[in-house]
Design a protein around this motif. Structure first.
Motif, PDB file in Angstrom:
ATOM      1  N   UNK A  26       0.707  -1.146   0.049  1.00 32.94           N
ATOM      2  CA  UNK A  26      -0.012  -0.085  -0.026  1.00 32.94           C
ATOM      3  C   UNK A  26       0.836   1.306   0.061  1.00 32.94           C
ATOM      4  N   UNK A  27       2.031   1.188   0.378  1.00 33.53           N
ATOM      5  CA  UNK A  27       2.711   2.349   0.487  1.00 33.53           C
ATOM      6  C   UNK A  27       4.496   1.912   0.691  1.00 33.53           C
ATOM      7  N   UNK A  28       5.399   2.600  -0.060  1.00 35.11           N
ATOM      8  CA  UNK A  28       6.774   2.397   0.268  1.00 35.11           C
ATOM      9  C   UNK A  28       7.416   3.963   0.030  1.00 35.11           C
ATOM     10  N   UNK A  29       8.095   4.291   1.177  1.00 35.27           N
ATOM     11  CA  UNK A  29       8.772   5.319   1.094  1.00 35.27           C
ATOM     12  C   UNK A  29      10.266   5.428   1.820  1.00 35.27           C
ATOM     13  N   UNK A  30      10.725   6.496   1.718  1.00 35.52           N
ATOM     14  CA  UNK A  30      12.057   6.615   2.456  1.00 35.52           C
ATOM     15  C   UNK A  30      12.089   8.148   3.281  1.00 35.52           C
ATOM     16  N   UNK A  31      12.068   7.926   4.553  1.00 32.67           N
ATOM     17  CA  UNK A  31      12.240   9.176   5.308  1.00 32.67           C
ATOM     18  C   UNK A  31      13.657   9.646   5.569  1.00 32.67           C
ATOM     19  N   UNK A  32      13.789  10.600   6.289  1.00 29.04           N
ATOM     20  CA  UNK A  32      15.095  11.141   6.567  1.00 29.04           C
ATOM     21  C   UNK A  32      15.789  10.149   7.542  1.00 29.04           C
ATOM     22  N   UNK A  33      14.980   9.196   8.442  1.00 28.25           N
ATOM     23  CA  UNK A  33      15.563   7.992   9.221  1.00 28.25           C
ATOM     24  C   UNK A  33      15.357   6.699   8.760  1.00 28.25           C
ATOM     25  N   UNK A  34      14.608   6.392   8.002  1.00 27.95           N
ATOM     26  CA  UNK A  34      14.362   4.934   7.831  1.00 27.95           C
ATOM     27  C   UNK A  34      13.452   4.754   6.487  1.00 27.95           C
ATOM     28  N   UNK A  35      13.522   3.468   5.895  1.00 32.62           N
ATOM     29  CA  UNK A  35      12.501   3.205   4.931  1.00 32.62           C
ATOM     30  C   UNK A  35      11.067   2.732   5.556  1.00 32.62           C
ATOM     31  N   UNK A  36       9.942   2.952   4.880  1.00 33.67           N
ATOM     32  CA  UNK A  36       8.701   3.067   5.667  1.00 33.67           C
ATOM     33  C   UNK A  36       7.898   2.214   4.548  1.00 33.67           C
ATOM     34  N   UNK A  37       7.325   1.015   4.997  1.00 33.65           N
ATOM     35  CA  UNK A  37       6.336   0.330   4.093  1.00 33.65           C
ATOM     36  C   UNK A  37       5.069   0.034   4.806  1.00 33.65           C
ATOM     37  N   UNK A  38       4.036  -0.002   3.998  1.00 29.60           N
ATOM     38  CA  UNK A  38       2.804  -0.436   4.698  1.00 29.60           C
ATOM     39  C   UNK A  38       2.023  -1.543   3.508  1.00 29.60           C
ATOM     40  N   UNK A  39       1.803  -2.769   4.085  1.00 23.49           N
ATOM     41  CA  UNK A  39       1.085  -3.674   3.292  1.00 23.49           C
ATOM     42  C   UNK A  39      -0.049  -4.277   3.886  1.00 23.49           C
ATOM     43  N   UNK A  40      -0.919  -4.707   2.728  1.00 26.80           N
ATOM     44  CA  UNK A  40      -2.255  -5.506   3.385  1.00 26.80           C
ATOM     45  C   UNK A  40      -1.753  -6.916   3.407  1.00 26.80           C
ATOM     46  N   UNK A  41      -1.766  -7.513   4.725  1.00 26.17           N
ATOM     47  CA  UNK A  41      -1.491  -8.930   4.864  1.00 26.17           C
ATOM     48  C   UNK A  41      -2.830  -9.627   4.571  1.00 26.17           C
ATOM     49  N   UNK A  42      -2.637 -10.961   4.465  1.00 25.35           N
ATOM     50  CA  UNK A  42      -3.920 -11.793   4.235  1.00 25.35           C
ATOM     51  C   UNK A  42      -4.501 -12.084   5.584  1.00 25.35           C
ATOM     52  N   UNK A  43      -3.923 -12.071   6.694  1.00 25.13           N
ATOM     53  CA  UNK A  43      -4.620 -12.741   7.826  1.00 25.13           C
ATOM     54  C   UNK A  43      -4.178 -11.641   9.183  1.00 25.13           C
ATOM     55  N   UNK A  44      -3.592 -10.621   8.986  1.00 22.53           N
ATOM     56  CA  UNK A  44      -3.068  -9.803  10.177  1.00 22.53           C
ATOM     57  C   UNK A  44      -3.606  -8.330   9.815  1.00 22.53           C
ATOM     58  N   UNK A  45      -4.424  -8.167   8.779  1.00 21.63           N
ATOM     59  CA  UNK A  45      -4.728  -6.662   8.605  1.00 21.63           C
ATOM     60  C   UNK A  45      -3.606  -6.019   7.977  1.00 21.63           C
TER      61      UNK A  45
END
Ligand SMILES: NCCCCCc1nc2ccccc2[nH]1
Length: 290
Positions: A26-45
């Motif tokens: 759902x999202x992939x980015x790189x902030x000033x501090x770290x890589x940030x990712x959000x994904x929809x999982x099959x069973x944990x939301x």
């Protein structure tokens, strides 16, 4: 690597990797501090990942957010001023806001992208920011604490990621001293304190540092979070010299004054509070060592 699966591979837990099936990134980015990712999982939301490490999932975040918040706040009679270091997702804020005795909630999160991503993808977690008592400070928690007048807070909650990355200094002795200075006599701190299965040496060092700095109580508690490495995570509970704090027997039952009766607790209760301080022998030996 398995196509369509996320595996949590890290030198912090060599030779093992919890995996979750990915439905959609759902999202992939790189902030000033770290890589940030959000994904929809099959069973944990939905899942929030920072530098390849799982920070929260919709399905089990309640366990971590409720325990890291209510273990300290149910241990003191009338919290009024609370500081959250880290916790940019807002979940701890949501739990802190349950106490009608609280007048001021400060949060210091170093990475603005974590705040924005949480508000966009985890509204049920970021709801904590909507409480009028909340003030967000974007910056380094160590600098923030150094600037705070001594004895300001009843409680500090350190909702950090792991020692590798932006949170590294939140596991070091000088930081604990700045926390102690910012707490009133008999004030309490609760920190994210890793896994007894994976990090006994880190925990041993943290306990030794806390014993030197916090002259009230120093206890370790733990709980189950299926999507954290080894399926468990712990907390350091410390109090400064002053009115005694017995972390193992809550004095301030959360349900008494819960301002969110429409959103009942999913995990925390007074029995699991006391049980959280019961440790296996291999951990007791290290943590309770006199
Ligand atoms: N490997 C265990 C990691 C525990 C992470 C706890 C946590 N989850 C968070 C989400 C957003 C910001 C700070 C956070 N700290």
């Amino acid at each position: 690597v398995i196509p369509g699966w996320f595996s949590e591979i890290s030198p912090m837990w060599p030779g093992e990797a919890h995996s979750l099936k990915i439905e959609k990134i759902l999202f992939q980015g790189k902030s000033d501090y770290q890589d940030v990712m959000v994904f929809q999982s099959s069973t944990y939301g939905k899942v929030l990942v920072l530098d390849g490490v799982i920070q929260l999932t919709e399905r089990d975040e309640c366990a971590y957010q409720e325990m890291i918040t209510h273990l300290p706040l149910c241990s003191i009679p009338n919290p009024t001023k609370v500081l959250v270091i880290g916790g940019g997702d807002g979940g701890v804020l949501r739990e802190v806001a349950r106490y009608s005795s609280i007048e001021q909630i400060d949060i210091c999160e170093i990475d603005k992208m974590v705040v924005d991503v949480s508000k966009q993808f985890f509204p049920a977690v970021a709801v904590g920011y909507e409480d009028p008592r909340v003030t967000l400070h974007v910056g380094d928690g160590v600098a923030f604490l150094k600037a705070v007048p001594a004895g300001t807070y009843d409680a500090v909650i350190v909702d950090s990621s792991d020692p590798i990355g932006p949170a590294q200094e939140l596991f070091e002795k000088p930081f604990f001293q700045t926390v102690a200075n910012a707490l009133r006599p008999g004030g309490v701190v609760c920190t994210q304190a890793e896994s007894i299965w994976l990090h006994m040496h880190i925990i041993e060092d943290i306990v030794a540092n806390c014993r030197q700095i916090f002259k009230g109580s120093v206890n370790y508690a733990w709980t189950t979070v299926p999507t954290y490495p080894s399926g468990v995570i712990g907390f350091m509970l410390c109090s400064t010299e002053g009115p005694a704090v017995d972390f193992k027997h809550p004095v301030n039952p959360i349900d008494a004054n819960d301002s969110q009766k429409s959103r009942p607790l999913k995990f925390y209760n007074s029995e699991i509070h006391t049980a959280a301080f019961c440790l296996p022998s291999f951990a007791k030996k290290v943590i309770d060592a006199k």
